[in-house]
Scaffold this motif. Structure first.
Motif, PDB file in Angstrom:
ATOM      1  N   SER A  68     -59.903 -15.697 -32.194  1.00  0.00           N
ATOM      2  CA  SER A  68     -59.135 -14.527 -31.755  1.00  0.00           C
ATOM      3  C   SER A  68     -57.796 -14.952 -31.160  1.00  0.00           C
ATOM      4  O   SER A  68     -57.730 -15.879 -30.356  1.00  0.00           O
ATOM      5  CB  SER A  68     -59.929 -13.735 -30.712  1.00  0.00           C
ATOM      6  OG  SER A  68     -59.117 -12.715 -30.150  1.00  0.00           O
ATOM      7  N   GLU A  69     -56.741 -14.269 -31.551  1.00  0.00           N
ATOM      8  CA  GLU A  69     -55.424 -14.540 -30.957  1.00  0.00           C
ATOM      9  C   GLU A  69     -55.182 -13.671 -29.726  1.00  0.00           C
ATOM     10  O   GLU A  69     -54.164 -13.814 -29.058  1.00  0.00           O
ATOM     11  CB  GLU A  69     -54.328 -14.295 -31.987  1.00  0.00           C
ATOM     12  CG  GLU A  69     -54.260 -12.864 -32.474  1.00  0.00           C
ATOM     13  CD  GLU A  69     -53.398 -12.682 -33.697  1.00  0.00           C
ATOM     14  OE1 GLU A  69     -52.174 -12.522 -33.508  1.00  0.00           O
ATOM     15  OE2 GLU A  69     -53.945 -12.688 -34.810  1.00  0.00           O
ATOM     16  N   TRP A  70     -56.137 -12.767 -29.438  1.00  0.00           N
ATOM     17  CA  TRP A  70     -55.986 -11.841 -28.322  1.00  0.00           C
ATOM     18  C   TRP A  70     -56.737 -12.302 -27.083  1.00  0.00           C
ATOM     19  O   TRP A  70     -56.365 -11.954 -25.971  1.00  0.00           O
ATOM     20  CB  TRP A  70     -56.463 -10.445 -28.735  1.00  0.00           C
ATOM     21  CG  TRP A  70     -55.821  -9.970 -30.000  1.00  0.00           C
ATOM     22  CD1 TRP A  70     -56.406  -9.817 -31.225  1.00  0.00           C
ATOM     23  CD2 TRP A  70     -54.445  -9.624 -30.180  1.00  0.00           C
ATOM     24  NE1 TRP A  70     -55.492  -9.390 -32.154  1.00  0.00           N
ATOM     25  CE2 TRP A  70     -54.277  -9.261 -31.538  1.00  0.00           C
ATOM     26  CE3 TRP A  70     -53.342  -9.588 -29.326  1.00  0.00           C
ATOM     27  CZ2 TRP A  70     -53.046  -8.867 -32.059  1.00  0.00           C
ATOM     28  CZ3 TRP A  70     -52.129  -9.189 -29.846  1.00  0.00           C
ATOM     29  CH2 TRP A  70     -51.991  -8.827 -31.191  1.00  0.00           C
ATOM     30  N   THR A  74     -59.380 -18.757 -26.367  1.00  0.00           N
ATOM     31  CA  THR A  74     -59.810 -19.255 -27.665  1.00  0.00           C
ATOM     32  C   THR A  74     -58.942 -20.437 -28.109  1.00  0.00           C
ATOM     33  O   THR A  74     -57.834 -20.645 -27.606  1.00  0.00           O
ATOM     34  CB  THR A  74     -59.722 -18.156 -28.745  1.00  0.00           C
ATOM     35  OG1 THR A  74     -58.336 -17.855 -28.988  1.00  0.00           O
ATOM     36  CG2 THR A  74     -60.460 -16.898 -28.312  1.00  0.00           C
ATOM     37  N   ILE A  76     -57.370 -20.766 -30.899  1.00  0.00           N
ATOM     38  CA  ILE A  76     -56.134 -20.289 -31.527  1.00  0.00           C
ATOM     39  C   ILE A  76     -55.118 -19.848 -30.480  1.00  0.00           C
ATOM     40  O   ILE A  76     -53.915 -20.102 -30.615  1.00  0.00           O
ATOM     41  CB  ILE A  76     -56.447 -19.143 -32.516  1.00  0.00           C
ATOM     42  CG1 ILE A  76     -57.275 -19.681 -33.686  1.00  0.00           C
ATOM     43  CG2 ILE A  76     -55.162 -18.496 -33.016  1.00  0.00           C
ATOM     44  CD1 ILE A  76     -56.654 -20.851 -34.425  1.00  0.00           C
ATOM     45  N   SER A  77     -55.580 -19.201 -29.421  1.00  0.00           N
ATOM     46  CA  SER A  77     -54.660 -18.814 -28.347  1.00  0.00           C
ATOM     47  C   SER A  77     -54.016 -20.041 -27.707  1.00  0.00           C
ATOM     48  O   SER A  77     -52.821 -20.036 -27.372  1.00  0.00           O
ATOM     49  CB  SER A  77     -55.396 -17.993 -27.283  1.00  0.00           C
ATOM     50  OG  SER A  77     -55.722 -16.707 -27.774  1.00  0.00           O
ATOM     51  N   ASN A  80     -51.340 -21.310 -29.989  1.00  0.00           N
ATOM     52  CA  ASN A  80     -50.153 -20.456 -29.911  1.00  0.00           C
ATOM     53  C   ASN A  80     -49.366 -20.673 -28.621  1.00  0.00           C
ATOM     54  O   ASN A  80     -48.129 -20.682 -28.629  1.00  0.00           O
ATOM     55  CB  ASN A  80     -50.566 -18.986 -30.033  1.00  0.00           C
ATOM     56  CG  ASN A  80     -51.066 -18.627 -31.422  1.00  0.00           C
ATOM     57  OD1 ASN A  80     -50.810 -19.339 -32.383  1.00  0.00           O
ATOM     58  ND2 ASN A  80     -51.781 -17.524 -31.527  1.00  0.00           N
ATOM     59  N   THR A  98     -58.057 -23.207 -40.879  1.00  0.00           N
ATOM     60  CA  THR A  98     -56.599 -23.287 -40.930  1.00  0.00           C
ATOM     61  C   THR A  98     -56.153 -23.915 -42.240  1.00  0.00           C
ATOM     62  O   THR A  98     -55.188 -23.459 -42.875  1.00  0.00           O
ATOM     63  CB  THR A  98     -56.053 -24.086 -39.736  1.00  0.00           C
ATOM     64  OG1 THR A  98     -56.530 -23.515 -38.516  1.00  0.00           O
ATOM     65  CG2 THR A  98     -54.530 -24.077 -39.714  1.00  0.00           C
ATOM     66  N   SER A 115     -49.007 -17.446 -40.098  1.00  0.00           N
ATOM     67  CA  SER A 115     -48.002 -17.421 -39.036  1.00  0.00           C
ATOM     68  C   SER A 115     -47.270 -16.088 -38.980  1.00  0.00           C
ATOM     69  O   SER A 115     -46.388 -15.895 -38.132  1.00  0.00           O
ATOM     70  CB  SER A 115     -46.999 -18.576 -39.199  1.00  0.00           C
ATOM     71  OG  SER A 115     -46.158 -18.376 -40.317  1.00  0.00           O
ATOM     72  N   ALA A 117     -48.415 -13.730 -37.722  1.00  0.00           N
ATOM     73  CA  ALA A 117     -48.788 -13.207 -36.400  1.00  0.00           C
ATOM     74  C   ALA A 117     -47.587 -13.145 -35.465  1.00  0.00           C
ATOM     75  O   ALA A 117     -47.581 -12.381 -34.494  1.00  0.00           O
ATOM     76  CB  ALA A 117     -49.880 -14.079 -35.784  1.00  0.00           C
ATOM     77  N   LYS A 167     -46.729 -18.204 -33.817  1.00  0.00           N
ATOM     78  CA  LYS A 167     -48.124 -17.827 -33.594  1.00  0.00           C
ATOM     79  C   LYS A 167     -48.862 -17.856 -34.928  1.00  0.00           C
ATOM     80  O   LYS A 167     -48.255 -17.624 -35.978  1.00  0.00           O
ATOM     81  CB  LYS A 167     -48.238 -16.409 -33.012  1.00  0.00           C
ATOM     82  CG  LYS A 167     -47.690 -16.239 -31.611  1.00  0.00           C
ATOM     83  CD  LYS A 167     -47.851 -14.788 -31.164  1.00  0.00           C
ATOM     84  CE  LYS A 167     -47.283 -14.572 -29.771  1.00  0.00           C
ATOM     85  NZ  LYS A 167     -47.411 -13.152 -29.348  1.00  0.00           N
ATOM     86  N   GLY A 169     -52.626 -16.339 -36.703  1.00  0.00           N
ATOM     87  CA  GLY A 169     -53.717 -15.391 -36.506  1.00  0.00           C
ATOM     88  C   GLY A 169     -54.503 -15.256 -37.795  1.00  0.00           C
ATOM     89  O   GLY A 169     -53.948 -15.416 -38.880  1.00  0.00           O
TER      90      GLY A 169
END
Length: 329
Positions: A68-70, A74, A76-77, A80, A98, A115, A117, A167, A169
């Motif tokens: 999750s990018e939110w 995580t 991924i966060s 980013n 990825t 990207s 995102a 970013k 996602g």
């Protein structure tokens, strides 16, 4: 501008079926990864079926907590947050996903790009737009988009985003990947059949409790009927399209699916349904074909005959791959 909403994939099954050989088919709808998931399993009894559904939910939640990018913690966060600063160590699972995304970027020359995102949200699909944004705004919106700046170090299991503000996602393939992962986990745990439906991106295996194949209907948003009925055991089906969100400006329909290279919404196709062995790859192809459009999209996916497709154009024309009906059961 007009916005329409149509549900493209319809799943047809009996919610609970108990037969003489003690198989139970049970379903549950839950919200995961910000979307509705419908999980159906065929198991030996109702209690076991409930536990199998719980296991699938746990697996999908685990994946959300990775990609999750939110959610701030995580992997991924963290990638980013460190864009332009340093590489971030990630799990083998995130690294592999990825790499899968970058594979689709390469074969589509950037029409698929995680990207995206970082795209500036200059397009709105809330009935507030009546003209196309200025060229300067469109160019600026994609300044931090570019898969070439996603650097993977397999030896050290790291991901680095070269540009500050970049970013990544997995909105384009994440739900399909979760459906695949839940299917594989339940198969390993002896669940004989089921279907993981992630808001229209779905993976099936085995048979229904009555022994019949899984039946899936692809809706036609123009006629509000079934464009095609599929029946199979173990396959995946994904749909990408502008049937839920699009802007109509000067008589042209602009999809909410944006071309990462140009910053312009995709046009020409209303929906793309792809069938294959896994929802992750099918997701990659359905998104890519939407962005590439009919001619380039068909040219791409025809290079991969293990995947079949059904396209619906903005004019309502249905286009199927040559062997569409031969891929299953």
């Amino acid at each position: 501008m007009r916005i329409f909403s149509f549900k493209i994939i319809t799943i047809l099954f009996t919610c609970i079926a108990v037969l003489s050989f003690s198989q139970v088919q049970k379903s549950r709808a839950v919200t995961l990864m910000g979307s509705r998931f419908d999980i159906t399993v065929v198991d030996s009894h109702e209690g076991k079926a409930d536990k199998s559904i719980d296991l699938a939910i746990k697996e999908i939640s685990r994946i959300e907590d990775l990609i999750s990018e939110w959610k701030p913690e995580t992997e991924i966060s963290k990638v980013n947050k460190n864009a332009g600063i340093k590489s971030v160590k990630v799990s083998a699972e995130v690294l592999n996903l990825t790499e899968k995304a970058l594979y689709f970027s390469e074969i589509t020359d950037g029409a698929f790009d995680i990207s995206i995102a970082a795209l500036d949200k200059i397009w709105k699909f809330d009935d507030s737009m009546n003209e196309i944004p200025a060229d300067s705004l469109i160019r600026k919106s994609i300044e931090k988009v570019g898969y070439q700046n996603i650097i993977i170090d397999r030896k050290n299991s790291t991901v680095f985003l070269k540009k500050p503000g970049m970013k990544i996602g997995f909105g384009s393939i994440g739900k399909g990947y979760a459906a695949d992962a839940a299917r594989e986990l339940l198969k390993k745990n002896g669940v004989k059949g089921g279907i993981i439906n992630a808001s229209g991106d779905l993976s099936t295996w085995g048979n229904q409790a009555d022994g019949s194949l899984w039946t899936i209907g692809i809706n036609n948003p123009f006629k509000e009927n079934i464009a095609e009925v599929l029946q199979f055991k173990e396959y995946s089906v994904t749909t990408s399209g502008s049937y839920e969100k699009f802007a109509e400006i000067n008589g042209i329909r602009y999809s909410h699916i944006i071309n990462p290279k140009t910053g312009m919404p995709s046009t020409g196709l209303t929906s793309v349904t792809v069938i294959g062995k896994d929802a992750t790859s099918a997701n990659g192809f359905s998104t890519s074909v939407m962005v590439l459009g009919k001619k380039k999209g068909i040219k791409l996916i025809n290079n991969f005959p293990e995947f079949q497709y059904l396209l619906i154009t903005d004019k309502g024309k249905i286009i199927k791959s040559k062997n569409f009906k031969n891929i299953y059961p």
